[in-house]
Write a protein that holds these residues in place. Structure first.
Motif, PDB file in Angstrom:
ATOM      1  N   GLY A 475      39.669  32.219  47.735  1.00  0.00           N
ATOM      2  CA  GLY A 475      39.201  33.201  46.773  1.00  0.00           C
ATOM      3  C   GLY A 475      37.853  33.761  47.161  1.00  0.00           C
ATOM      4  N   PHE A 476      36.810  32.978  46.978  1.00  0.00           N
ATOM      5  CA  PHE A 476      35.467  33.474  47.238  1.00  0.00           C
ATOM      6  C   PHE A 476      35.245  33.711  48.733  1.00  0.00           C
ATOM      7  CE2 PHE A 476      30.857  32.993  47.770  1.00  0.00           C
ATOM      8  CZ  PHE A 476      30.428  33.954  46.861  1.00  0.00           C
ATOM      9  N   GLU A 477      35.858  32.879  49.579  1.00  0.00           N
ATOM     10  CA  GLU A 477      35.706  33.072  51.018  1.00  0.00           C
ATOM     11  C   GLU A 477      36.277  34.419  51.466  1.00  0.00           C
ATOM     12  OE1 GLU A 477      36.454  30.333  49.597  1.00  0.00           O
ATOM     13  OE2 GLU A 477      34.859  28.976  50.240  1.00  0.00           O
ATOM     14  N   GLU A 478      37.342  34.854  50.811  1.00  0.00           N
ATOM     15  CA  GLU A 478      37.915  36.161  51.154  1.00  0.00           C
ATOM     16  C   GLU A 478      36.939  37.285  50.823  1.00  0.00           C
ATOM     17  OE1 GLU A 478      39.730  39.931  50.358  1.00  0.00           O
ATOM     18  OE2 GLU A 478      39.146  38.536  48.754  1.00  0.00           O
ATOM     19  N   ILE A 479      36.210  37.124  49.727  1.00  0.00           N
ATOM     20  CA  ILE A 479      35.191  38.115  49.372  1.00  0.00           C
ATOM     21  C   ILE A 479      34.084  38.120  50.416  1.00  0.00           C
ATOM     22  CG2 ILE A 479      33.495  38.748  47.634  1.00  0.00           C
ATOM     23  CD1 ILE A 479      35.283  37.482  45.535  1.00  0.00           C
ATOM     24  N   VAL A 480      33.706  36.940  50.884  1.00  0.00           N
ATOM     25  CA  VAL A 480      32.651  36.836  51.902  1.00  0.00           C
ATOM     26  C   VAL A 480      33.063  37.569  53.170  1.00  0.00           C
ATOM     27  CG1 VAL A 480      31.399  35.233  53.383  1.00  0.00           C
ATOM     28  CG2 VAL A 480      31.722  34.694  50.965  1.00  0.00           C
ATOM     29  N   LEU A 481      34.307  37.373  53.595  1.00  0.00           N
ATOM     30  CA  LEU A 481      34.776  38.050  54.804  1.00  0.00           C
ATOM     31  C   LEU A 481      34.801  39.560  54.619  1.00  0.00           C
ATOM     32  CD1 LEU A 481      37.719  35.778  56.032  1.00  0.00           C
ATOM     33  CD2 LEU A 481      35.441  36.010  57.018  1.00  0.00           C
ATOM     34  N   SER A 482      35.194  40.018  53.424  1.00  0.00           N
ATOM     35  CA  SER A 482      35.245  41.466  53.180  1.00  0.00           C
ATOM     36  C   SER A 482      33.857  42.081  53.242  1.00  0.00           C
ATOM     37  CB  SER A 482      35.879  41.738  51.815  1.00  0.00           C
ATOM     38  OG  SER A 482      37.212  41.258  51.769  1.00  0.00           O
ATOM     39  N   VAL A 483      32.879  41.386  52.691  1.00  0.00           N
ATOM     40  CA  VAL A 483      31.518  41.917  52.726  1.00  0.00           C
ATOM     41  C   VAL A 483      30.993  41.919  54.148  1.00  0.00           C
ATOM     42  CG1 VAL A 483      29.172  41.596  51.879  1.00  0.00           C
ATOM     43  CG2 VAL A 483      31.102  41.144  50.362  1.00  0.00           C
ATOM     44  N   MET A 484      31.291  40.859  54.925  1.00  0.00           N
ATOM     45  CA  MET A 484      30.851  40.829  56.315  1.00  0.00           C
ATOM     46  C   MET A 484      31.486  41.944  57.130  1.00  0.00           C
ATOM     47  SD  MET A 484      30.784  36.762  57.217  1.00  0.00           S
ATOM     48  CE  MET A 484      29.537  35.667  56.548  1.00  0.00           C
ATOM     49  N   LYS A 485      32.666  42.369  56.743  1.00  0.00           N
ATOM     50  CA  LYS A 485      33.310  43.489  57.430  1.00  0.00           C
ATOM     51  C   LYS A 485      32.692  44.823  57.042  1.00  0.00           C
ATOM     52  CE  LYS A 485      37.834  41.200  57.682  1.00  0.00           C
ATOM     53  NZ  LYS A 485      39.246  41.253  57.223  1.00  0.00           N
ATOM     54  N   GLY A 486      31.869  44.838  56.000  1.00  0.00           N
ATOM     55  CA  GLY A 486      31.258  46.083  55.548  1.00  0.00           C
ATOM     56  C   GLY A 486      32.014  46.763  54.445  1.00  0.00           C
ATOM     57  N   ASN A 487      32.861  46.038  53.722  1.00  0.00           N
ATOM     58  CA  ASN A 487      33.649  46.609  52.635  1.00  0.00           C
ATOM     59  C   ASN A 487      32.809  46.607  51.364  1.00  0.00           C
ATOM     60  OD1 ASN A 487      35.545  47.408  50.774  1.00  0.00           O
ATOM     61  ND2 ASN A 487      37.123  45.971  51.452  1.00  0.00           N
ATOM     62  N   ALA A 488      32.108  47.706  51.092  1.00  0.00           N
ATOM     63  CA  ALA A 488      31.249  47.777  49.913  1.00  0.00           C
ATOM     64  C   ALA A 488      32.049  47.852  48.626  1.00  0.00           C
ATOM     65  CB  ALA A 488      30.325  48.987  50.027  1.00  0.00           C
ATOM     66  N   GLY A 489      33.234  48.442  48.682  1.00  0.00           N
ATOM     67  CA  GLY A 489      34.058  48.494  47.480  1.00  0.00           C
ATOM     68  C   GLY A 489      34.464  47.119  46.995  1.00  0.00           C
ATOM     69  N   ARG A 490      34.677  46.205  47.922  1.00  0.00           N
ATOM     70  CA  ARG A 490      35.029  44.831  47.538  1.00  0.00           C
ATOM     71  C   ARG A 490      33.869  44.144  46.830  1.00  0.00           C
ATOM     72  NH1 ARG A 490      37.146  41.500  45.355  1.00  0.00           N
ATOM     73  NH2 ARG A 490      38.447  39.777  46.099  1.00  0.00           N
ATOM     74  N   VAL A 491      32.651  44.530  47.184  1.00  0.00           N
ATOM     75  CA  VAL A 491      31.482  43.973  46.500  1.00  0.00           C
ATOM     76  C   VAL A 491      31.497  44.354  45.022  1.00  0.00           C
ATOM     77  CG1 VAL A 491      28.971  44.034  46.378  1.00  0.00           C
ATOM     78  CG2 VAL A 491      30.099  43.955  48.594  1.00  0.00           C
ATOM     79  N   VAL A 492      31.691  45.641  44.757  1.00  0.00           N
ATOM     80  CA  VAL A 492      31.702  46.111  43.367  1.00  0.00           C
ATOM     81  C   VAL A 492      32.862  45.490  42.601  1.00  0.00           C
ATOM     82  CG1 VAL A 492      31.858  48.167  41.915  1.00  0.00           C
ATOM     83  CG2 VAL A 492      30.569  48.256  44.064  1.00  0.00           C
ATOM     84  N   GLU A 493      34.012  45.396  43.254  1.00  0.00           N
ATOM     85  CA  GLU A 493      35.171  44.792  42.594  1.00  0.00           C
ATOM     86  C   GLU A 493      34.925  43.328  42.261  1.00  0.00           C
ATOM     87  OE1 GLU A 493      39.941  43.973  43.501  1.00  0.00           O
ATOM     88  OE2 GLU A 493      38.656  44.983  44.970  1.00  0.00           O
TER      89      GLU A 493
END
Length: 1006
Positions: A475-493
């Motif tokens: 769960g949270f690790e997937e969010i970490v990977l998305s942010v490291m990839k530069g996915n800003a939309g995932r941050v807001v979500e």
């Protein structure tokens, strides 16, 4: 044809906003509740309440953090606005400065969140006896605290990968684009992993020693023992391994120095080595080995530093000068690790108002990846050489755990790096941190997520689904990977899911403001348009945050705090344009925010003056600079609430003060010039401060009505047969109104001095309203009342004529521009007040007639009395005649006033009734005679038309005589013969007898 019954229309419940709580709806029930007692029967209506938005409340820690966050953003908004005005084009320096300011703002957000969480944890950990309900509340608070910690971690990670400023040109020596410079995020990533993902290395001590209350006591007990390396359960070596994996090499050396072998070397350092021997040779060799190990550990140029004291990345600059620079190794100093850190511009280039000082250039980047990588490689080579050197190699043979738990982790295995890291580490975060610290510090930002995903898979956190994507089991690790990839939309979500959409004030505000930062950094495109709809995520989150703030504080009965905070949140985004919307030019976005802000204020009923003044101060620039009529109407609602409060409290001075504030805002509203001047400049619409209060202003309508009604009530009290107390009451109200207008400028100046306001957005509204017809009328009526109290008929007559005299009354715009083109001819008094004013004039004329009759009687007795002073001059008598003529022509004028018989009959009835009352209240009248002589004569004043005409004729004769007497005095005749005096006396008698009504009742020449 069949008859069919018409179905009854559906019934709906009435719904209304609760004025004391903008987020609360009132739903009246259909039934009433009747309460019966032995004495009375009461019927009450119960109301159901429904929150328009769910709020979970806000504890004191969250509220404090929310206030600080809004303060930080307001300062950032002012800085950005001034910077846009100082730069003519978007050059590289401006973009770099903007990125620095965004990064500083993000750090401020995190510092306030961190302080909030620390205080929150301290409050929950404090011992207290709680009941079951309080324990449930504590469990809920702990849950919300954990969500806030996750939001804090995501904010920290997004700051590293999405908000870092563009690197300078010198950072591209290792290849790659400026935003993907090798090693540019390594330092911050290591600190992030240590702070949020890696457990404390001292947790094992608490588990092993369950009977010990403090972990510090266990550690101190272990390190104080003679041989801590043999402490039970290998806690000594476990602690060394965890500290090495975290990169805390300073702590590693502190633990190693407590080893019994190191202590032995220190203890024998000062002893004489007489005779030598193998024992002393071994100690000397160990001493050299420990010295080499100390130099290696203390001089390590690791990204993220050699301890975890600054892992929050908030105090790097503040503590920068506290560390002394030493050189324990050739070419490497103890501060070389700072070459990995991204520097942030100091606050020296920003003035007190938050404006950027363009004379001070941004500080040079301290980050130097080329030099940092070279020093790190040199240090690693030194470690390998030292391990193979005789002193340290012999020490590792005697203490094999030293190599296995410390040096092997630093060196790693080049052939099977992943296997070595997995074997030493206990989690994916330790494995990734160890790799970034020792093996790959120069990893590109775009490659960090690849290594992170690999370590997560090895530790079972992620399961590979295909070659391109992974399935999340954590769960949270997937969010970490998305942010490291530069996915800003995932941050807001993620922020929205972790509390931003729960109705909590602080998480919702953080979600909206972080989305705003990402939008400013061009990491998020706020507008999403399609063929059917347009969606702006930034605007939606701001509106959601404002609703969360309102509802959260409404549930705690602090709606005024919620309104103030929601206003401060939305206000910077209601200005067109703002730094956030300058690139998109989305008019609908800030218009929606402006209307939401107006709705908040329009449904709010302030409880005190301070709250109202603060709200007006916040939104006044939106009215003055951008002419927002919607906000002006909302401010009128706030002012109306305070006006009604003071009116109910019988404090007219306070009511007038707030009406003046509403009129002042209306006068500050910029109004467009004429169309011809507009067409000259199409790029920027010409505006000016008119200084004119619009006739549509509710405050102006209330003000004029209040002044007119007060003047009318006071006049009626003077004319009607009312008590002295009523006259004095209306007089006090009128005087308080006038005094409040006169003292308004002084009050505003004092308020500006107290709040350090420059006064640029203030006009002298008292000067404007002093020319109002209603204010001048109120002045005249007050002077009439005071003149009647002092029995000064001349003063009363002057102000009566001033009220009835026709004059040219210029409009506000004509007075402002100095023109008299469309002026109207009016009287100060409204026509409905003519009759009462004529009653006062009639009483004065009758009084002069009585005095003159007494003077004539005295002349007949031989005394010499000359009556020349009159209350009305010739012009005044003509004004009274003209107003009487107008009254006679009106249909609503009383018919009984047209004949003398009706008046005589009424006077007889009044006289009989008065005689009976005199017999009953003779004693009371005697007691009040002395006081009534000084007060207003409240006997009902009235007249008939014939009586009034006769009095006007006699008054006109007296006016002629008075004016002739004044002319004679001006000619300075010091001596007068007796013949002339007799001639004047005969002329006065002749003028008293002749009654040429056609001549004297003719209207005056205008």
């Amino acid at each position: 044809m069949t008859n069919s019954t018409v179905p009854a229309p559906p019934r709906y419940k009435a719904i209304a906003f609760d004025p004391k709580s903008p987020a609360t709806l009132l739903l009246p029930n259909n039934s009433t509740t009747t309460t019966t007692t032995t004495t009375t029967t009461e019927s009450t209506t119960t109301f159901e309440t429904f929150l328009s938005h769910d709020g979970v409340g806000s504890n004191p820690n969250e509220t404090s953090a929310l206030l600080l966050i809004l303060d930080a953003y307001e300062s950032h908004f002012k800085t950005s606005l001034s910077m846009e005005n100082s730069y003519e084009s978007d050059d590289e320096e401006e973009e770099q400065y903007k990125a620095e300011q965004r990064l500083k703002l993000s750090k401020k957000y995190r510092s306030y969140l961190q302080s909030c969480m620390e205080q929150w944890e301290q409050r929950l950990s404090s011992p207290s006896s709680m009941e079951e309900e309080e324990e449930k509340d504590e469990e809920g608070e702990e849950y919300h605290l954990e969500l806030l910690k996750l939001m804090y971690a995501i904010t920290h990670l997004s700051e590293i990968y999405l908000l870092q400023r563009p690197s300078s040109t010198s950072t591209s020596l290792l290849g790659g684009s400026d935003m993907d410079t090798p090693g540019s995020v390594t330092s911050d990533t290591v600190r992030y992993l240590r702070l949020h993902h890696m457990t404390s290395p001292y947790d094992d001590f608490q588990e092993e020693e369950e009977n010990t209350s403090s972990k510090e006591d266990v550690i101190e007990q272990m390190l104080s023992s003679s041989q801590p390396e043999y402490y039970p359960n290998d806690l000594y070596w476990k602690l060394l391994r965890k500290l090495t994996l975290r990169g805390c090499l300073e702590d590693v050396w502190a633990i190693v120095s407590r080893h019994s072998a190191c202590r032995r070397c220190v203890a024998t350092m000062d002893k004489e080595e007489e005779g030598g021997g193998e024992y002393y040779d071994t100690i000397k060799q160990d001493r050299d080995a420990f010295a080499i190990l100390h130099a290696l550990l203390i001089s390590a140029p690791l990204p993220g530093g050699r301890n975890d004291a600054l892992d929050d990345c908030l105090g790097t600059i503040k503590q920068e000068g506290e560390e002394a620079e030493e050189m324990l190794m050739e070419g490497i100093t103890t501060t070389s690790y700072k070459l990995w850190d991204q520097d942030v511009t100091n606050d020296d280039d920003v003035d007190d108002d938050g404006n950027k000082n363009t004379k001070v250039l941004p500080t040079t980047n301290r980050f130097n990846p080329h030099l940092a990588s070279s020093l790190h490689k040199h240090w690693m080579d030194s470690v390998r050489n030292a391990v193979s050197s005789p002193p340290l190699s012999q020490l590792c043979k005697r203490i094999p755990r030293l190599y296995r738990d410390v040096l092997s982790i630093i060196l790693g295995e080049s052939t099977s790096l992943s296997a070595s890291v997995v074997e030493n580490a206990e989690s994916w975060s330790e494995a990734l941190a160890s790799e970034l610290l020792y093996q790959r510090p120069h990893l590109r930002p775009s490659d960090v997520h690849v290594r992170s995903a690999r370590h997560m898979e090895q530790f079972g956190v992620l399961k590979r689904k295909s070659d391109d994507e992974s399935s999340n089991s954590g769960g949270f690790e997937e969010i970490v990977l998305s942010v490291m990839k530069g996915n800003a939309g995932r941050v807001v979500e993620a922020l929205h899911d972790l509390g931003g959409g729960s109705g909590a004030a602080l998480p919702a505000t953080m979600t909206a403001l972080l989305c705003n930062l990402l939008t400013e950094a061009n990491q998020i495109q706020p507008s999403i348009s399609s063929t059917t709809e347009s969606f702006n995520i930034q605007t939606e989150l701001l509106l959601l945050a404002s609703h969360s703030i309102l509802s959260s504080f409404s549930t705690q009965n602090h709606s005024e705090v919620g309104v103030r905070l929601a206003t401060r949140l939305l206000l910077p985004f209601a200005f067109p344009p703002t730094p956030s919307f300058s690139s998109k030019k989305d008019d609908s976005s800030f218009l929606r925010i402006t209307h939401q802000l107006a709705t908040i204020l329009d449904t709010h009923m302030p409880n005190n003056d301070a709250d109202t003044k603060h709200l007006l101060k916040l939104v006044t620039p939106l009215i003055v600079k951008h002419g927002s009529k919607v906000m002006l109407d909302a401010c009128e609602n706030l002012i109306r609430c305070r006006f009604q409060y003071y009116m109910k409290d019988n404090r007219p001075g306070g009511a007038i003060y707030w009406l003046l504030r509403g009129m002042e805002l209306n006068a500050l509203l910029p109004r467009a010039k004429n169309d011809g001047e507009k067409q000259k400049n199409n790029k920027e619409q010409q505006r000016y401060y008119s200084g004119v209060v619009s006739s549509n202003s509710p405050s102006k309508r209330h003000f004029t009505l209040f002044c007119t009604s007060t003047a009318s009530n006071l006049l009626k009290a003077l004319v009607a047969n009312t008590s002295v107390n009523e006259v004095v009451c209306y007089l006090n109200i009128a005087q308080e109104i006038i005094q409040s207008i006169q003292d308004d400028d002084e009050k505003i100046d004092n308020e500006m001095n107290d709040t350090a306001t420059t006064g640029k957005e203030h006009i002298r509204i008292s000067t404007i309203v002093s020319h109002y017809r209603e204010v001048q009328l109120l002045h005249c009526i007050v002077n009439i009342a005071l003149g009647m109290m002092k029995q000064k008929d001349k003063e009363v007559g002057v102000h009566v004529i001033r009220c009835l005299e026709e004059r040219v009354l210029a409009t506000e715009e004509e007075r402002f521009h100095g023109t008299m083109n469309n002026s109207a001819v009016l009287t100060l008094a409204h026509p409905i007040m003519y009759d009462d004013l004529l009653c006062l004039a009639y009483a004065i004329l009758e009084g002069e007639e009585e005095l003159e009759s007494g003077a004539i009687a005295e002349e007949d007795d031989g005394s010499s009395t000359n009556i020349t002073a009159t209350a009305f001059n010739v012009h005044g008598i003509h004004i009274l005649m003209a107003r009487l003529s107008q009254l006679i022509e009106w249909e609503h004028f009383e018919i009984k006033r047209l004949s003398s018989s009706a008046e005589q009959e009424e006077d007889e009835n009044d006289e009989d009734e008065g005689n009976s009352m005199m017999h009953d209240d003779d004693e009371n009248n005697k007691m009040n005679n002395s006081q009534n002589e000084k007060d207003v004569d409240t006997t009902k004043l009235t007249y008939t038309v014939p009586q009034m005409r006769l009095s006007l004729c006699k008054g006109l004769a007296r006016a002629f005589v008075s004016e002739n007497s004044l002319k004679q005095q001006k000619n300075d005749y010091s001596m007068m013969s007796e013949d002339v005096q007799e001639l004047n006396a005969s002329f006065i008698a002749l003028g008293r007898e002749e009654k040429n009504l056609e001549l004297m009742l003719a209207p005056p020449t205008m």
